[in-house]
Design a protein around this motif. Structure first.
Motif, mmCIF file in Angstrom:
data_model
loop_
_atom_site.group_PDB
_atom_site.id
_atom_site.type_symbol
_atom_site.label_atom_id
_atom_site.label_comp_id
_atom_site.label_asym_id
_atom_site.label_seq_id
_atom_site.Cartn_x
_atom_site.Cartn_y
_atom_site.Cartn_z
ATOM 1 N N TYR A 40 -3.478 3.654 -5.076
ATOM 2 C CA TYR A 40 -3.452 5.103 -4.856
ATOM 3 C C TYR A 40 -4.862 5.646 -4.642
ATOM 4 N N THR A 41 -5.790 5.257 -5.503
ATOM 5 C CA THR A 41 -7.151 5.767 -5.379
ATOM 6 C C THR A 41 -7.808 5.281 -4.091
ATOM 7 N N ALA A 42 -7.554 4.023 -3.723
ATOM 8 C CA ALA A 42 -8.139 3.481 -2.493
ATOM 9 C C ALA A 42 -7.573 4.186 -1.264
ATOM 10 N N ALA A 43 -6.254 4.399 -1.252
ATOM 11 C CA ALA A 43 -5.614 5.060 -0.112
ATOM 12 C C ALA A 43 -6.004 6.534 -0.041
ATOM 13 N N HIS A 44 -6.156 7.166 -1.192
ATOM 14 C CA HIS A 44 -6.575 8.571 -1.239
ATOM 15 C C HIS A 44 -7.977 8.711 -0.657
ATOM 16 N N ARG A 45 -8.835 7.794 -1.016
ATOM 17 C CA ARG A 45 -10.209 7.825 -0.527
ATOM 18 C C ARG A 45 -10.254 7.750 0.997
ATOM 19 N N SER A 46 -9.333 6.981 1.571
ATOM 20 C CA SER A 46 -9.312 6.795 3.026
ATOM 21 C C SER A 46 -8.380 7.772 3.742
ATOM 22 N N ASN A 47 -7.797 8.711 2.971
ATOM 23 C CA ASN A 47 -6.829 9.656 3.546
ATOM 24 C C ASN A 47 -5.661 8.924 4.216
ATOM 25 N N LYS A 48 -5.184 7.870 3.556
ATOM 26 C CA LYS A 48 -4.108 7.060 4.126
ATOM 27 C C LYS A 48 -2.905 6.963 3.186
ATOM 28 N N LEU A 49 -2.742 7.927 2.306
ATOM 29 C CA LEU A 49 -1.658 7.843 1.329
ATOM 30 C C LEU A 49 -0.285 7.726 1.983
ATOM 31 N N ASP A 50 -0.005 8.602 2.937
ATOM 32 C CA ASP A 50 1.310 8.587 3.587
ATOM 33 C C ASP A 50 1.533 7.286 4.354
ATOM 34 N N ASP A 55 3.906 1.858 4.719
ATOM 35 C CA ASP A 55 3.681 0.415 4.845
ATOM 36 C C ASP A 55 4.385 -0.359 3.737
ATOM 37 N N LEU A 56 4.236 0.116 2.507
ATOM 38 C CA LEU A 56 4.836 -0.591 1.378
ATOM 39 C C LEU A 56 6.356 -0.603 1.471
ATOM 40 N N LYS A 57 6.921 0.494 1.945
ATOM 41 C CA LYS A 57 8.376 0.540 2.120
ATOM 42 C C LYS A 57 8.815 -0.472 3.171
ATOM 43 N N ASN A 58 8.035 -0.591 4.248
ATOM 44 C CA ASN A 58 8.364 -1.562 5.297
ATOM 45 C C ASN A 58 8.300 -2.990 4.765
ATOM 46 N N VAL A 59 7.262 -3.280 3.987
ATOM 47 C CA VAL A 59 7.110 -4.620 3.422
ATOM 48 C C VAL A 59 8.255 -4.913 2.455
ATOM 49 N N ALA A 86 -1.146 -15.812 4.822
ATOM 50 C CA ALA A 86 0.177 -15.452 5.333
ATOM 51 C C ALA A 86 0.389 -13.939 5.320
ATOM 52 N N VAL A 87 0.002 -13.273 4.230
ATOM 53 C CA VAL A 87 0.210 -11.819 4.165
ATOM 54 C C VAL A 87 -0.715 -11.097 5.140
ATOM 55 N N ASP A 88 -1.883 -11.669 5.411
ATOM 56 C CA ASP A 88 -2.769 -11.083 6.423
ATOM 57 C C ASP A 88 -2.089 -11.113 7.789
ATOM 58 N N ALA A 89 -1.445 -12.247 8.092
ATOM 59 C CA ALA A 89 -0.755 -12.392 9.371
ATOM 60 C C ALA A 89 0.451 -11.459 9.450
ATOM 61 N N ILE A 90 1.181 -11.353 8.349
ATOM 62 C CA ILE A 90 2.351 -10.472 8.305
ATOM 63 C C ILE A 90 1.918 -9.014 8.462
ATOM 64 N N GLY A 91 0.827 -8.663 7.791
ATOM 65 C CA GLY A 91 0.318 -7.299 7.891
ATOM 66 C C GLY A 91 -0.063 -6.940 9.310
ATOM 67 N N SER A 92 -0.676 -7.893 10.004
ATOM 68 C CA SER A 92 -1.056 -7.667 11.397
ATOM 69 C C SER A 92 0.179 -7.511 12.279
ATOM 70 N N LYS A 93 1.188 -8.342 12.027
ATOM 71 C CA LYS A 93 2.419 -8.296 12.826
ATOM 72 C C LYS A 93 3.163 -6.986 12.627
ATOM 73 N N LEU A 94 3.151 -6.471 11.397
ATOM 74 C CA LEU A 94 3.862 -5.228 11.088
ATOM 75 C C LEU A 94 3.034 -3.989 11.416
ATOM 76 N N GLY A 95 1.774 -4.195 11.762
ATOM 77 C CA GLY A 95 0.912 -3.062 12.084
ATOM 78 C C GLY A 95 0.533 -2.239 10.873
ATOM 79 N N LEU A 96 0.314 -2.904 9.743
ATOM 80 C CA LEU A 96 -0.019 -2.199 8.513
ATOM 81 C C LEU A 96 -1.461 -1.701 8.531
ATOM 82 N N ALA A 97 -1.694 -0.639 7.778
ATOM 83 C CA ALA A 97 -3.044 -0.103 7.642
ATOM 84 C C ALA A 97 -3.930 -1.119 6.926
ATOM 85 N N LYS A 98 -5.226 -1.021 7.170
ATOM 86 C CA LYS A 98 -6.175 -1.950 6.557
ATOM 87 C C LYS A 98 -6.061 -1.932 5.037
#
Length: 208
Positions: A40-50, A55-59, A86-98
């Motif tokens: 939460y704190t990391a995503a808040h810092r980057s303004n990427k909460l939503d 992303d987490l729901k998709n995963v 493996a999760v790095d590859a999956i994240g890239s395939k799903l288009g997840l935020a950094k």
């Protein structure tokens, strides 16, 4: 070790951001809560909460619908480095935020991917509090009637603050025998008959 990696990759509870201190809106207990709070704190810092929440729901959807992915997540024999790759590859395939990809990588490195579902649930609880929602889950031994649900809704409505949205979900769990188990935000109240029986049993065992 796990807490060290969390602190290294994310801030556990607060982060200085543009002269402000970011605080997690509610305290979520357990290792899941610690990881969710760090995210939460990391995503808040980057303004990427939503975006991170999405992303987490998709995963989680992939985890619940894809047996191979679920087996991979739960496999204790796979080395952390392989899981992270493996999760790095999956994240890239799903288009997840950094931020989401990095977080999944931390879970993999720490051997905590098996906590994925509970971490997502904890993060959702934090996000509901962030949006000013009061989330309540009522668990009963058998389905509650409409009149009982209405009574519960009216009673809980009196506890909400001005402008706060109340969301109530109902679950059935026969093993509690009777009574209710109520979860309000990060609070948990066990009013079930099963818990009373356990208390009485513990007392009797101590007395014998």
């Amino acid at each position: 070790m796990a807490s060290h990696l969390i602190k290294r990759s994310f801030s556990v509870s607060t982060i200085s951001h543009a002269g402000q201190v970011i605080k997690v809106p509610i305290q979520v207990h357990g290792i899941e809560g610690r990881y969710a709070s760090a995210l939460y704190t990391a995503a808040h810092r980057s303004n990427k909460l939503d975006q991170v929440e999405k992303d987490l729901k998709n995963v989680r959807d992939v985890y619940q619908s894809n047996a191979k992915f679920k087996d991979f997540v739960l496999d204790p024999t796979l080395k952390a480095v392989k899981k992270k790759a493996a999760v790095d590859a999956i994240g890239s395939k799903l288009g997840l935020a950094k931020e989401s990809v990095n977080f999944l990588g931390v879970l993999a490195e720490n051997g905590r991917l098996n906590k994925l579902e509970s971490v997502v649930s904890s993060f959702e609880s934090i996000m509901r509090a962030h949006r000013g929602e009061l989330f309540v889950q009522i668990t009963s031994a058998e389905p509650l009637s409409n009149s009982h649900q209405q009574q519960i809704s009216e009673a809980l409505g009196k506890l909400t603050k001005s402008g706060q949205k109340l969301t109530i979900t109902y679950a059935v769990k026969p093993s509690i025998v009777g009574g209710l188990v109520v979860t309000i935000g990060d609070k948990y109240v066990d009013l079930s008959i099963a818990s009373r029986i356990k208390k009485y049993t513990d007392v009797l065992q101590t007395a014998v």
